[in-house]
Design a protein around this motif. Structure first.
Motif, PDB file in Angstrom:
ATOM      1  N   MET A   1       0.824  -1.207   0.000  1.00  0.00           N
ATOM      2  CA  MET A   1       0.000   0.000   0.000  1.00  0.00           C
ATOM      3  C   MET A   1       0.862   1.262   0.000  1.00  0.00           C
ATOM      4  SD  MET A   1      -3.078  -1.016  -0.337  1.00  0.00           S
ATOM      5  CE  MET A   1      -4.000   0.480   0.035  1.00  0.00           C
ATOM      6  N   ARG A   2       1.935   1.261   0.748  1.00  0.00           N
ATOM      7  CA  ARG A   2       2.848   2.415   0.742  1.00  0.00           C
ATOM      8  C   ARG A   2       3.441   2.617  -0.650  1.00  0.00           C
ATOM      9  NH1 ARG A   2       4.436   4.793   5.249  1.00  0.00           N
ATOM     10  NH2 ARG A   2       3.677   3.996   7.225  1.00  0.00           N
ATOM     11  N   TYR A   3       3.832   1.533  -1.286  1.00  0.00           N
ATOM     12  CA  TYR A   3       4.399   1.587  -2.626  1.00  0.00           C
ATOM     13  C   TYR A   3       3.396   2.205  -3.602  1.00  0.00           C
ATOM     14  CZ  TYR A   3       6.196  -0.092  -7.134  1.00  0.00           C
ATOM     15  OH  TYR A   3       6.652  -0.173  -8.425  1.00  0.00           O
TER      16      TYR A   3
ATOM     17  N   THR B   1      -5.111  -6.114  -4.233  1.00  0.00           N
ATOM     18  CA  THR B   1      -3.791  -6.662  -3.907  1.00  0.00           C
ATOM     19  C   THR B   1      -3.759  -7.569  -2.685  1.00  0.00           C
ATOM     20  OG1 THR B   1      -3.172  -4.699  -2.606  1.00  0.00           O
ATOM     21  CG2 THR B   1      -2.598  -4.696  -4.958  1.00  0.00           C
ATOM     22  N   ASP B   2      -4.758  -7.523  -1.835  1.00  0.00           N
ATOM     23  CA  ASP B   2      -4.753  -8.337  -0.614  1.00  0.00           C
ATOM     24  C   ASP B   2      -4.548  -9.818  -0.931  1.00  0.00           C
ATOM     25  OD1 ASP B   2      -5.131  -9.318   2.008  1.00  0.00           O
ATOM     26  OD2 ASP B   2      -7.311  -9.268   1.805  1.00  0.00           O
ATOM     27  N   GLU B   3      -5.418 -10.380  -1.734  1.00  0.00           N
ATOM     28  CA  GLU B   3      -5.301 -11.801  -2.097  1.00  0.00           C
ATOM     29  C   GLU B   3      -4.042 -12.047  -2.936  1.00  0.00           C
ATOM     30  OE1 GLU B   3      -7.721 -14.510  -1.590  1.00  0.00           O
ATOM     31  OE2 GLU B   3      -8.441 -13.111  -0.076  1.00  0.00           O
ATOM     32  N   LEU B   4      -3.737 -11.100  -3.806  1.00  0.00           N
ATOM     33  CA  LEU B   4      -2.602 -11.257  -4.713  1.00  0.00           C
ATOM     34  C   LEU B   4      -1.276 -11.324  -3.968  1.00  0.00           C
ATOM     35  CD1 LEU B   4      -1.456 -11.506  -7.529  1.00  0.00           C
ATOM     36  CD2 LEU B   4      -1.741  -9.011  -7.792  1.00  0.00           C
ATOM     37  N   THR B   5      -1.130 -10.566  -2.890  1.00  0.00           N
ATOM     38  CA  THR B   5       0.122 -10.640  -2.121  1.00  0.00           C
ATOM     39  C   THR B   5       0.319 -12.040  -1.548  1.00  0.00           C
ATOM     40  OG1 THR B   5      -0.900  -9.844  -0.067  1.00  0.00           O
ATOM     41  CG2 THR B   5       0.139  -8.180  -1.500  1.00  0.00           C
ATOM     42  N   GLY B   6      -0.778 -12.690  -1.169  1.00  0.00           N
ATOM     43  CA  GLY B   6      -0.683 -14.059  -0.669  1.00  0.00           C
ATOM     44  C   GLY B   6      -0.224 -15.019  -1.745  1.00  0.00           C
TER      45      GLY B   6
ATOM     46  N   ASP C   1      -2.702  -8.471 -16.155  1.00  0.00           N
ATOM     47  CA  ASP C   1      -1.234  -8.495 -16.200  1.00  0.00           C
ATOM     48  C   ASP C   1      -0.626  -7.251 -15.564  1.00  0.00           C
ATOM     49  OD1 ASP C   1      -1.384 -10.914 -17.479  1.00  0.00           O
ATOM     50  OD2 ASP C   1      -0.337 -10.265 -19.302  1.00  0.00           O
ATOM     51  N   GLU C   2      -1.281  -6.111 -15.752  1.00  0.00           N
ATOM     52  CA  GLU C   2      -0.786  -4.860 -15.158  1.00  0.00           C
ATOM     53  C   GLU C   2      -0.840  -4.931 -13.637  1.00  0.00           C
ATOM     54  OE1 GLU C   2      -1.645  -0.037 -15.418  1.00  0.00           O
ATOM     55  OE2 GLU C   2      -3.038  -1.422 -16.394  1.00  0.00           O
ATOM     56  N   LEU C   3      -1.940  -5.446 -13.099  1.00  0.00           N
ATOM     57  CA  LEU C   3      -2.058  -5.601 -11.648  1.00  0.00           C
ATOM     58  C   LEU C   3      -1.005  -6.571 -11.127  1.00  0.00           C
ATOM     59  CD1 LEU C   3      -3.460  -5.181  -8.908  1.00  0.00           C
ATOM     60  CD2 LEU C   3      -5.028  -7.039  -9.556  1.00  0.00           C
ATOM     61  N   LEU C   4      -0.838  -7.705 -11.795  1.00  0.00           N
ATOM     62  CA  LEU C   4       0.157  -8.693 -11.369  1.00  0.00           C
ATOM     63  C   LEU C   4       1.547  -8.082 -11.368  1.00  0.00           C
ATOM     64  CD1 LEU C   4      -1.028 -11.877 -13.332  1.00  0.00           C
ATOM     65  CD2 LEU C   4      -1.466 -11.328 -10.935  1.00  0.00           C
ATOM     66  N   GLU C   5       1.893  -7.407 -12.441  1.00  0.00           N
ATOM     67  CA  GLU C   5       3.238  -6.840 -12.554  1.00  0.00           C
ATOM     68  C   GLU C   5       3.482  -5.722 -11.541  1.00  0.00           C
ATOM     69  OE1 GLU C   5       6.374  -5.925 -16.041  1.00  0.00           O
ATOM     70  OE2 GLU C   5       4.306  -5.311 -16.462  1.00  0.00           O
ATOM     71  N   LYS C   6       2.518  -4.840 -11.380  1.00  0.00           N
ATOM     72  CA  LYS C   6       2.681  -3.730 -10.438  1.00  0.00           C
ATOM     73  C   LYS C   6       2.778  -4.237  -8.996  1.00  0.00           C
ATOM     74  CE  LYS C   6       0.577  -0.002 -13.085  1.00  0.00           C
ATOM     75  NZ  LYS C   6      -0.387   1.098 -13.075  1.00  0.00           N
ATOM     76  N   THR C   7       1.982  -5.236  -8.664  1.00  0.00           N
ATOM     77  CA  THR C   7       2.028  -5.779  -7.298  1.00  0.00           C
ATOM     78  C   THR C   7       3.327  -6.527  -7.065  1.00  0.00           C
ATOM     79  OG1 THR C   7      -0.386  -5.903  -7.318  1.00  0.00           O
ATOM     80  CG2 THR C   7       0.753  -7.104  -5.566  1.00  0.00           C
TER      81      THR C   7
ATOM     82  N   MET D   1       6.127  -5.597  -4.226  1.00  0.00           N
ATOM     83  CA  MET D   1       6.714  -6.513  -3.250  1.00  0.00           C
ATOM     84  C   MET D   1       8.230  -6.604  -3.410  1.00  0.00           C
ATOM     85  SD  MET D   1       3.751  -9.428  -2.933  1.00  0.00           S
ATOM     86  CE  MET D   1       4.660 -10.425  -1.756  1.00  0.00           C
ATOM     87  N   LYS D   2       8.718  -6.500  -4.625  1.00  0.00           N
ATOM     88  CA  LYS D   2      10.169  -6.503  -4.853  1.00  0.00           C
ATOM     89  C   LYS D   2      10.838  -5.302  -4.196  1.00  0.00           C
ATOM     90  CE  LYS D   2      10.404  -9.003  -9.237  1.00  0.00           C
ATOM     91  NZ  LYS D   2      10.765  -8.902 -10.650  1.00  0.00           N
ATOM     92  N   SER D   3      10.081  -4.221  -4.025  1.00  0.00           N
ATOM     93  CA  SER D   3      10.659  -2.992  -3.477  1.00  0.00           C
ATOM     94  C   SER D   3      11.017  -3.094  -1.993  1.00  0.00           C
ATOM     95  CB  SER D   3       9.721  -1.808  -3.705  1.00  0.00           C
ATOM     96  OG  SER D   3       8.619  -1.824  -2.825  1.00  0.00           O
ATOM     97  N   PHE D   4      10.471  -4.111  -1.309  1.00  0.00           N
ATOM     98  CA  PHE D   4      10.761  -4.197   0.132  1.00  0.00           C
ATOM     99  C   PHE D   4      10.916  -5.619   0.659  1.00  0.00           C
ATOM    100  CE2 PHE D   4       6.169  -4.196  -0.236  1.00  0.00           C
ATOM    101  CZ  PHE D   4       5.793  -5.203   0.639  1.00  0.00           C
ATOM    102  N   CYS D   5      10.489  -6.629  -0.088  1.00  0.00           N
ATOM    103  CA  CYS D   5      10.573  -8.008   0.399  1.00  0.00           C
ATOM    104  C   CYS D   5      11.912  -8.640   0.059  1.00  0.00           C
ATOM    105  CB  CYS D   5       9.457  -8.861  -0.219  1.00  0.00           C
ATOM    106  SG  CYS D   5       7.823  -8.502   0.403  1.00  0.00           S
ATOM    107  N   ASP D   6      12.279  -9.622   0.835  1.00  0.00           N
ATOM    108  CA  ASP D   6      13.501 -10.391   0.540  1.00  0.00           C
ATOM    109  C   ASP D   6      13.187 -11.521  -0.399  1.00  0.00           C
ATOM    110  OD1 ASP D   6      15.141  -8.846   2.135  1.00  0.00           O
ATOM    111  OD2 ASP D   6      14.679 -10.014   3.912  1.00  0.00           O
TER     112      ASP D   6
END
Length: 182
Positions: free
Chosen positions: A31-33, A110-115, A167-173, A177-182
């Motif tokens: 959400m911050r991203y 994005t809630d379900e998609l992050t999972g 595809d846009e939602l998948l890629e943006k999400t 997540m790449k911006s802060f996750c390991d």
């Protein structure tokens, strides 16, 4: 406005499971991203707080999800805008509160998609999203047996709400997540 520290204390008052806490932190980061990416940088803290608290009631009250959180937050005198946003992420599933603001639509989408992305990352040799490509995420998305608890219908409906291609939602999400996750 509730501070980040106060929001985290509230979250941990009702959630103890590491999985639920990690999910809350992941959605907060996403959400911050998106706040920054979509031109709402001045509301980044608010968007993050919504992400952090979106499943406030899920661990203790799964049968009252998106309903009990409204009660809890109102008892604490939290902002109605925050309450509406949190409740709206369950629209059509466990809530009748419809996402209105772009932020609420992002949370819904994005809630379900992050999972699903998190589960896909665990299957990778690196155990990370950092080296995941859209192509491999799409493959996991299309496999209905993979992360079956992550509703593809909700994800696609969220993309539609936002006016984005799937595809846009998948890629943006994934980028979020790449911006802060390991």
């Amino acid at each position: 406005m509730i501070t980040r520290e106060e929001a985290y204390a509230l979250l941990t008052e009702f959630n103890k499971e590491p999985f639920h806490l990690q999910h809350a932190l992941t959605v907060e980061g996403v959400m911050r991203y998106f706040a920054k990416e979509l031109g709402y940088a001045d509301e980044e803290d608010f968007w993050g707080t919504v992400g952090l608290l979106h499943d406030l009631d899920f661990e203790l009250y799964p049968e009252q999800h998106c309903v009990k959180c409204v009660e809890i937050m109102r008892e604490r005198g939290l902002d109605e805008r925050l309450i509406h946003a949190v409740a709206s992420h369950g629209f059509g599933i466990c809530s009748e509160v419809e996402p209105e603001h772009q932020m609420e639509k992002v949370l819904f989408a994005t809630d379900e998609l992050t999972g699903l992305i998190g589960a896909a990352a665990l299957m990778r040799p690196s155990k990370s999203v950092r080296d995941m490509e859209l192509k491999s995420l799409k493959k996991k998305y299309k496999d209905k047996k993979f992360a079956a608890g992550c509703s593809r219908d909700v994800i696609s409906k969220g993309a539609e709400m936002l006016g984005w291609e799937l595809d846009e939602l998948l890629e943006k999400t994934l980028d979020a997540m790449k911006s802060f996750c390991d």
